[in-house]
Design a protein around this motif. Structure first.
Motif, PDB file in Angstrom:
ATOM      1  N   ALA A  33       0.860  -1.176   0.000  1.00  0.00           N
ATOM      2  CA  ALA A  33       0.000   0.000   0.000  1.00  0.00           C
ATOM      3  C   ALA A  33       0.902   1.234   0.000  1.00  0.00           C
ATOM      4  O   ALA A  33       1.987   1.225   0.582  1.00  0.00           O
ATOM      5  N   ILE A  34       0.442   2.285  -0.656  1.00  0.00           N
ATOM      6  CA  ILE A  34       1.208   3.526  -0.722  1.00  0.00           C
ATOM      7  C   ILE A  34       0.380   4.657  -0.137  1.00  0.00           C
ATOM      8  O   ILE A  34      -0.801   4.798  -0.435  1.00  0.00           O
ATOM      9  N   GLY A  35       1.019   5.427   0.702  1.00  0.00           N
ATOM     10  CA  GLY A  35       0.356   6.584   1.291  1.00  0.00           C
ATOM     11  C   GLY A  35       1.063   7.871   0.925  1.00  0.00           C
ATOM     12  O   GLY A  35       2.269   7.880   0.686  1.00  0.00           O
ATOM     13  N   TRP A  36       0.278   8.929   0.874  1.00  0.00           N
ATOM     14  CA  TRP A  36       0.823  10.278   0.721  1.00  0.00           C
ATOM     15  C   TRP A  36       0.588  11.030   2.027  1.00  0.00           C
ATOM     16  O   TRP A  36      -0.518  11.003   2.574  1.00  0.00           O
ATOM     17  N   GLY A  47      -1.697  12.641   7.291  1.00  0.00           N
ATOM     18  CA  GLY A  47      -1.991  11.670   6.247  1.00  0.00           C
ATOM     19  C   GLY A  47      -2.969  12.258   5.260  1.00  0.00           C
ATOM     20  O   GLY A  47      -4.022  12.742   5.656  1.00  0.00           O
ATOM     21  N   VAL A  48      -2.629  12.214   3.979  1.00  0.00           N
ATOM     22  CA  VAL A  48      -3.446  12.839   2.942  1.00  0.00           C
ATOM     23  C   VAL A  48      -4.302  11.809   2.220  1.00  0.00           C
ATOM     24  O   VAL A  48      -5.513  11.996   2.057  1.00  0.00           O
ATOM     25  N   SER A  49      -3.673  10.722   1.779  1.00  0.00           N
ATOM     26  CA  SER A  49      -4.387   9.722   1.002  1.00  0.00           C
ATOM     27  C   SER A  49      -3.584   8.438   0.977  1.00  0.00           C
ATOM     28  O   SER A  49      -2.376   8.436   1.262  1.00  0.00           O
ATOM     29  N   ALA A  98       5.610   3.534   1.754  1.00  0.00           N
ATOM     30  CA  ALA A  98       5.170   2.195   1.373  1.00  0.00           C
ATOM     31  C   ALA A  98       4.929   1.345   2.611  1.00  0.00           C
ATOM     32  O   ALA A  98       5.758   1.331   3.535  1.00  0.00           O
ATOM     33  N   ASP A  99       3.813   0.640   2.599  1.00  0.00           N
ATOM     34  CA  ASP A  99       3.383  -0.232   3.698  1.00  0.00           C
ATOM     35  C   ASP A  99       3.310  -1.655   3.157  1.00  0.00           C
ATOM     36  O   ASP A  99       2.393  -1.995   2.403  1.00  0.00           O
ATOM     37  N   VAL A 108      -4.079   5.818   6.525  1.00  0.00           N
ATOM     38  CA  VAL A 108      -3.312   7.062   6.489  1.00  0.00           C
ATOM     39  C   VAL A 108      -2.595   7.306   7.816  1.00  0.00           C
ATOM     40  O   VAL A 108      -2.174   8.421   8.114  1.00  0.00           O
ATOM     41  N   GLN A 109      -2.443   6.228   8.599  1.00  0.00           N
ATOM     42  CA  GLN A 109      -1.673   6.325   9.835  1.00  0.00           C
ATOM     43  C   GLN A 109      -0.194   6.131   9.509  1.00  0.00           C
ATOM     44  O   GLN A 109       0.206   5.070   9.022  1.00  0.00           O
ATOM     45  N   ALA A 110       0.608   7.114   9.792  1.00  0.00           N
ATOM     46  CA  ALA A 110       2.012   7.105   9.369  1.00  0.00           C
ATOM     47  C   ALA A 110       2.816   5.966   9.979  1.00  0.00           C
ATOM     48  O   ALA A 110       3.740   5.452   9.333  1.00  0.00           O
ATOM     49  N   ASP A 111       2.492   5.559  11.192  1.00  0.00           N
ATOM     50  CA  ASP A 111       3.316   4.546  11.843  1.00  0.00           C
ATOM     51  C   ASP A 111       3.157   3.164  11.235  1.00  0.00           C
ATOM     52  O   ASP A 111       3.884   2.236  11.595  1.00  0.00           O
ATOM     53  N   ALA A 112       2.231   3.000  10.293  1.00  0.00           N
ATOM     54  CA  ALA A 112       2.066   1.718   9.604  1.00  0.00           C
ATOM     55  C   ALA A 112       3.058   1.548   8.461  1.00  0.00           C
ATOM     56  O   ALA A 112       3.222   0.449   7.945  1.00  0.00           O
TER      57      ALA A 112
END
Length: 126
Positions: A33-36, A47-49, A98-99, A108-112
């Motif tokens: 999974a990818i987060g912005w 967390g944006v998306s 990247a998760d 959108v939780q950064a610590d993941a």
């Protein structure tokens, strides 16, 4: 070596658009999974998306819903963030992350997130 590189940031007027790219190297993006995320000076990271590894699931912060769209091209090993109707409050450094192993959902939780890019500056100003 696993690496994420953001690009596409810049200066844009309010109401304008930008498309950010997050290119991966050293690993196949479809397993992640990818987060912005974004961080403005003096503010906490937000967390944006995000988009799942399969692309079937996406999430957006309330502040960007209806304006931002996340998508991915596993063939190009790249995730995109299309940002429309930009506002001055969108000004920040934008990071992708990247998760590993989150194929059907995302958060959108950064610590993941396991791996992070170096960021790209987005400035919305007239």
């Amino acid at each position: 070596q696993l690496q994420l590189v953001e690009s596409g940031g810049g200066l844009v007027q309010p109401g304008g658009s930008l498309r950010l790219s997050c290119a991966a190297s050293g690993f196949a993006l479809n397993y992640y999974a990818i987060g912005w995320f974004r961080q403005a000076p003096g503010k906490e990271r937000e967390g944006v998306s995000c988009i799942s590894g399969s692309g079937a699931s996406t999430n957006y912060a309330d502040s960007v819903k209806g304006r931002f769209t996340i998508s991915r091209s596993n063939a190009k090993n790249t995730v995109y963030l299309q940002m429309n109707s930009l506002k001055p409050e969108d000004t920040a450094v934008y990071y992708c992350a990247a998760d590993k192993g989150r194929h059907w959902a995302c958060t959108v939780q950064a610590d993941a997130y396991d791996y992070w890019g170096q960021g790209t500056q987005v400035t919305v100003s007239s």
